[in-house]
Every structure is written in C-alpha cells, then in structure tokens.
Design an enzyme around this catalytic site. Sequence first.
Site, PDB file in Angstrom:
ATOM      1  CB  THR A 113     -41.429  -0.225 -10.557  1.00 19.89           C
ATOM      2  OG1 THR A 113     -40.763  -1.466 -10.784  1.00 19.89           O
ATOM      3  CG2 THR A 113     -42.777  -0.498  -9.906  1.00 19.89           C
TER       4      THR A 113
ATOM      5  CD  GLN B 106     -36.103  -6.033 -14.586  1.00 19.71           C
ATOM      6  OE1 GLN B 106     -36.947  -5.568 -13.837  1.00 19.71           O
ATOM      7  NE2 GLN B 106     -34.836  -5.633 -14.585  1.00 19.71           N
TER       8      GLN B 106
ATOM      9  CG  HIS C  23     -35.172  -7.945 -11.686  1.00 25.50           C
ATOM     10  ND1 HIS C  23     -33.961  -7.629 -11.115  1.00 25.50           N
ATOM     11  CD2 HIS C  23     -36.014  -6.926 -11.341  1.00 25.50           C
ATOM     12  CE1 HIS C  23     -34.058  -6.478 -10.458  1.00 25.50           C
ATOM     13  NE2 HIS C  23     -35.306  -6.029 -10.578  1.00 25.50           N
TER      14      HIS C  23
ATOM     15  CG  ASN D 183     -32.174  -3.672  -7.951  1.00 19.83           C
ATOM     16  OD1 ASN D 183     -30.969  -3.472  -7.815  1.00 19.83           O
ATOM     17  ND2 ASN D 183     -32.913  -3.028  -8.833  1.00 19.83           N
TER      18      ASN D 183
ATOM     19  CE1 TYR E 270     -38.045  -6.503  -5.432  1.00 17.12           C
ATOM     20  CE2 TYR E 270     -36.486  -5.724  -7.091  1.00 17.12           C
ATOM     21  CZ  TYR E 270     -37.493  -5.467  -6.172  1.00 17.12           C
ATOM     22  OH  TYR E 270     -37.936  -4.183  -5.978  1.00 17.12           O
TER      23      TYR E 270
ATOM     24  NE  ARG F 254     -31.363  -3.375 -13.764  1.00 16.21           N
ATOM     25  CZ  ARG F 254     -32.128  -2.427 -13.220  1.00 16.21           C
ATOM     26  NH1 ARG F 254     -33.212  -2.755 -12.527  1.00 16.21           N
ATOM     27  NH2 ARG F 254     -31.824  -1.158 -13.373  1.00 16.21           N
TER      28      ARG F 254
ATOM     29  CG  ASN G 259     -35.847  -4.456  -2.183  1.00 15.71           C
ATOM     30  OD1 ASN G 259     -36.681  -3.773  -1.589  1.00 15.71           O
ATOM     31  ND2 ASN G 259     -35.770  -4.501  -3.499  1.00 15.71           N
TER      32      ASN G 259
ATOM     33  N   GLY H  30     -32.066   5.369 -16.231  1.00  9.65           N
ATOM     34  CA  GLY H  30     -33.332   5.120 -15.575  1.00  9.65           C
ATOM     35  C   GLY H  30     -34.139   6.377 -15.378  1.00  9.65           C
ATOM     36  NE  ARG H  31     -35.214   8.897  -9.722  1.00  6.15           N
ATOM     37  CZ  ARG H  31     -35.233   8.895  -8.392  1.00  6.15           C
ATOM     38  NH1 ARG H  31     -34.936   9.998  -7.717  1.00  6.15           N
ATOM     39  NH2 ARG H  31     -35.544   7.795  -7.727  1.00  6.15           N
TER      40      ARG H  31
END
Length: 367
Positions: A25, A97, A178, A181, A183, A230, A238, A325-326
């Site tokens: 994001t 996603q 998704h 995480n 959500y 995922r 979260n 990712g990062r």
Amino acid sequence: MPTLFDHARAGDLHLPNRIVMAPLTRNRAPGAIPTPLMAEYYAQRASAGLLITEATAISAQGQGYADVPGLYGTEQLDGWKRVTDAVHAHKGRIVVQLWHVGRVSHVDLQPDGQKPVAPSAITAKTKTYLIKDGVGSFAETSEPRALDASELPGIVHDFRHAARHAVTTAGFDGVEIHGANGYLLDQFLKTGANKRTDDYGGSIENRARLLLEVVRAVAEEVGGGRTGLRISPVTPANDVSDDNPQALFEYLMRELAPLHLAYIHVIEGATGGPREIADRPFDYKALRQAYRTAGGKAAWMVNNGYDARLAQQALDDGADLVAFGRPYIANPDLVQRLRQDAPLNAPDKATFYGGGAKGYTDYPTLA
C-alpha cells in the site's frame, strides 16, 4: 531443486521466475483512481515473476485508507488498464489484490459518513490513514456496525463483480483475494473479531463460510487458475486473533483444495514483523501438507522477511514461489540484484505512504 530464477506455473499463469512482488500500500491514488505514475512504478518492477498490486477496494464501502485505489468505477478501471498495459509492454505479469477492509476504516472514508462494517460490532485497536488539507496522518479506526446476514450476498457479489472487470476490462492476468491481515474476510475467520451466533459465526465451518463463498464465486467468474488467495494464520495485524488457528486454517485448506486455484499466498508470522511468534505457534508445513493431502495443486507462495538465502531454503523445503514486500519499494530491479548478489537500496521510510515520485519511482537500478 528449483532456484528463484527458474520458471514456475501458478494455475493458468506461466511465470519466468519464482520471485513475486508482494502487495504494498502506497497511498498514491487520489479519488481511488490509479495514476500514470502508478503505471510507471509497476512497469519498473515487471521483471518479477509476478506482480501483485497494492490492495484495491472492491466497493466504496470496502475503502479503509485515504488515496488507495478502487476497482468499482469506470475511471478506476481505465486507470488500472493503463497500469496493466505498461506492465505487459515490459513482458510482465500482474494480478490485482481484491480488498474489503471491513472494520479497519474510518467514517471519513465511508459513503455518507456511515460506520464501517464488520462481522461483529467490535472496534479494531489499530489505525488507518487519512489525508486532510493535503496532509496525511494516522487516526484511530471508527466503531463498526455488525453486518446483517442479508448483506453478505452483496459482498460476495462485489468480489465477483470486481474480479470480472479486473480481468475483462482492466486487463489483469488474474486476481488475489485478500483474506489476511485482519481485514473483512479475516475478521470473519477469527474468533477475536467474530462473535456472531448465526450461520457465519461460532464453529470453524461457519466462520470460514464467507471467505469460501467469496473464493468460489471469484473462481467461478474468472477461473480458479487465475485466482489466488492471501492468508495470515497468526498475524496480530489490525488487532485480529484466533483461539485455534491451526485447526481453522487446515480446515480452510481442505475446503479450498478442489477449487484448483492459481496459488495460496501465506504470510508466516507477524506481517512485517517476526516470522515466529512465541505466543502464537503455527506449523506451516502441516498447513501445506493438509492442502496437498486434500488434492490441492495450487502453487504455494511464502511471504514475510525473506532474503535470497531464506527464499532458496523455502524452495528446497517445498514452496513454489517467494513474495518480497519491502525490498521491492527501493529495488525495482530486485530480480537482477538477487541474481547478482548485489547490494540492495535502502528505502526512504518517510515516503512510504502518500506523495509523488520521490521514494516511489526514483530509486536507482543497476547499470
């Protein structure tokens, strides 16, 4: 044993290597509309075996952060088509996603200032990202309301509708649902967020019902071979938790096996944090074994804190794909850098969320 740089197959997707760009994001889509700068960003990273876009809302209700993209309006689809065209021009492969944030939202981001929705009316102890007067900041999430059972078919429809237009209109090679995480779909899965007493709460079978309905609907719409999922069995992201994640996710794997999905994307440990959580042990090999024993053939994608050495070890241990990712924030040529064992650029953390080209499309590549 395969290496990171060998070809792979994930359902209907034929991938030139096993390195995947994980969803990231970046809050650079004002009005939820993808921009030409985003097309440049993704095209720069097209050497990945597969690009997975930043999480993208399936509806206005599904929005949870300022300036994240959507997939429910004509301008949004047109914006994404520019992105996929740019990636395909560089011979890349890209999936989107599909995201509904559920309770991880704020009334300022919801249609008509309504409450966010959730399986139960329990506020998430986490923050979201707002932009006011051009300035971004993090804010506590708003109190949600519990979804009525009569609303759930509409959410399944929104996932199906978004998946169809992602592939047929926006030109994506597939979609990733998704379910991780903390959500909406993960909220329904886990006991910490789901206190319902109807057919969507209580037992493992009931809590998994909405996610499975969504996956089946999307796979029916665009094909299982173009559908990924995922999951994050034990992440505390979260403010989400479950009393018995091993049993929950092994059940989920057995139910998913007949759908012939493209891949299962597993976040190991705490998202963006430790791969092992002392008070949340989890057997990922047993999870994969449960899936394979039930006949599941989807590519197995692992994620969280991987470097080249750990990634190769994961492949040796039976994984098919490794998501980074990062490292992809600051290294658009990550595949080349890993192949050459070259040093990685360090990311500019001040530019992670919101902004323009700085810290987004201006990182140097190898000569």
